[in-house]
Motif scaffolding. Structure first.
Motif, mmCIF file in Angstrom:
data_model
loop_
_atom_site.group_PDB
_atom_site.id
_atom_site.type_symbol
_atom_site.label_atom_id
_atom_site.label_comp_id
_atom_site.label_asym_id
_atom_site.label_seq_id
_atom_site.Cartn_x
_atom_site.Cartn_y
_atom_site.Cartn_z
ATOM 1 N N ASN A 155 73.147 -12.285 29.837
ATOM 2 C CA ASN A 155 73.216 -13.573 30.531
ATOM 3 C C ASN A 155 71.921 -13.864 31.284
ATOM 4 O OD1 ASN A 155 73.810 -11.434 32.297
ATOM 5 N ND2 ASN A 155 74.976 -12.748 33.680
ATOM 6 N N ALA A 197 79.563 -16.533 23.802
ATOM 7 C CA ALA A 197 79.162 -17.584 24.744
ATOM 8 C C ALA A 197 77.657 -17.841 24.685
ATOM 9 C CB ALA A 197 79.581 -17.199 26.160
ATOM 10 N N LYS A 236 75.219 -20.895 23.168
ATOM 11 C CA LYS A 236 74.235 -21.571 24.010
ATOM 12 C C LYS A 236 72.857 -21.562 23.362
ATOM 13 C CE LYS A 236 76.460 -20.845 28.508
ATOM 14 N NZ LYS A 236 76.321 -20.250 29.857
#
Length: 437
Positions: free
Chosen positions: A53, A84, A88
């Motif tokens: 992340n 996720a 993105k």
């Protein structure tokens, strides 16, 4: 480094990096690669992907998209199941359509390495972005999405097939053949015989046309299968349609068409191997068709075949019991010889999705036919036991036609049941309703 009391050289040694490279990274003169981050993460004692992340926010989202950096990050996210940040990253790239082709190539690599979940994410995004175009890439994305969506739910498989069918004509000539074969197989597993006939007819027409041109084109565009196999397989599909409609004479005519392949020009090792396969399928399907037509004389040979092909036991048993119910054969001695009940407790019986589809559907129908066989002969305990298994299996794959038949059979023999059976039946019906919701 402060926490552990390490200097640069000690930290570099612990991580497994060159001290000069590490110094450049820490001083902001060089970007951290995903491979280097994985090495650091491991040295810290964290699971791979723990810092993805932060990597995305600091090195990808904050700068102009850089394919050399994003591609390894995409692959890493797919490997650690981080959907996720995978999404993105794709979103950033697809703001510029020039990245569609390289993303498609990544999707193809993921697909062929059996990571269909993440391949499907890319295919879906590209297809959405190009939905108003008529490109071959859009059609290929839809083809891959169709194959990725195939699962145990039969109704969802039908919807996936119907949605993809609109894109077949946009594929290349040879991709069309493979796509039509996959569509026909799916409709066949769903027992949508009108659709099987329609798609098999298209496959036969296109494959014949391509084969006739093959001598001039030298078949340069062919992939793994020889071109003639699509012609032969179309005959096989049309034979199964005829057999399903109880037109056994027509079914036998189609069987002869793919058994006798003297018209095939190729005689290389691969082609000869395929010819032997079709001849073997023809021998087996001839037995099946004659059995279905009411010729019990083929039973000994077919049982011998079944006992030597354990991977086909569900299909063979289904054909035997269906014929027994249709023509009132007594097959008690055959059923006593078959250890079919233990097969459901085996681990995953096939990795190929089409084989899983057809096997699940056959198991459900086979239990239904066994239930009908025993109930009509007064063996209520065995009959209801098989009926509950049929209903449970049909519910798990959302096979509505089999569910309806199970309900009808139960209601016909409800008076022969008891409280325990009725309670089990009600529980399974509640499960059916939950699955539909």
């Amino acid at each position: 480094m402060k926490q552990e009391g390490l200097n640069l050289n000690q930290f570099a040694q612990r991580v497994g990096l060159n001290a000069g490279s590490l110094s450049s990274i820490l001083n902001g003169h060089r970007n951290l690669t995903i491979e280097q981050l994985d090495m650091m993460t491991e040295s810290f004692g964290f699971e791979r992907g723990f810092f993805y992340n932060r990597y995305f926010e600091e090195l990808i989202a904050e700068s102009t998209p850089n394919w050399r950096r994003i591609k390894p990050f995409l692959i890493a996210c797919a490997e650690v199941d981080n959907a996720a940040y995978f999404r993105k990253s794709i979103g950033l790239l697809l703001e510029n359509l020039m990245y569609s082709q390289v993303l498609f190539e990544v999707a193809e690599d993921l697909y062929h390495n059996d990571n269909k979940k993440f391949a499907a994410i890319i295919y879906d995004e590209i297809a959405f972005g190009e939905k108003n175009q008529h490109s071959e890439r859009l059609a290929l994305c839809q083809y891959r999405l169709f194959l990725c969506k195939l699962a145990h739910d039969q109704e969802m498989n039908y919807q996936a097939a119907v949605q993809f069918e609109l894109f077949v004509e946009r594929l290349s000539e040879f991709d069309q053949l493979e796509a039509l074969k996959d569509l026909a197989n799916t409709y066949r597993s769903l027992r949508r015989w009108d659709k099987v006939e329609e798609v098999a007819g298209q496959l036969l027409s296109k494959a014949k046309h391509q084969y006739q041109r093959g001598a001039r084109l030298k078949q340069e565009a062919l992939s793994v299968k020889p071109l003639f196999t699509y012609v032969a397989y179309a005959y096989l599909l049309l034979g199964s349609v005829s057999e399903s409609r109880q037109d056994y004479d027509q079914a036998l005519q189609f069987i002869k068409l793919y058994e006798n392949l003297n018209w095939v020009r190729e005689n290389d090792e691969t082609s000869l191997g395929w010819k032997e396969k079709f001849q073997a399928w023809a021998r087996m399907n001839t037995m099946v068709t004659k059995l279905a037509a009411g010729e019990p004389s083929v039973l000994p040979e077919y049982i011998s075949y079944m006992e030597s092909h354990e991977d086909e036991i569900w299909l063979c048993l289904l054909n035997i019991v269906t014929a027994a119910n249709r023509h009132n054969y007594t097959i008690d001695d055959i059923l006593e010889r078959i250890e079919y009940a233990s097969l459901l407790h085996q681990p995953e019986y096939e990795t190929d999705i089409y084989t899983r589809q057809t096997t699940d559907e056959r198991i459900a129908r086979c239990y239904y036919e066994l239930a009908a066989y025993y109930l009509h002969r007064g063996a209520a305990e065995q009959g209801f036991n098989h009926l509950m298994k049929a209903l449970e299996k049909a519910s798990s794959i959302n096979e509505k036609s089999c569910i309806i038949k199970c309900v009808g059979l139960f209601e016909n023999f409800r008076d022969d049941s008891n409280g325990s059976i009725i309670e089990t039946y009600k529980k399974l019906i509640r499960e059916v309703y939950r699955n539909e919701k």
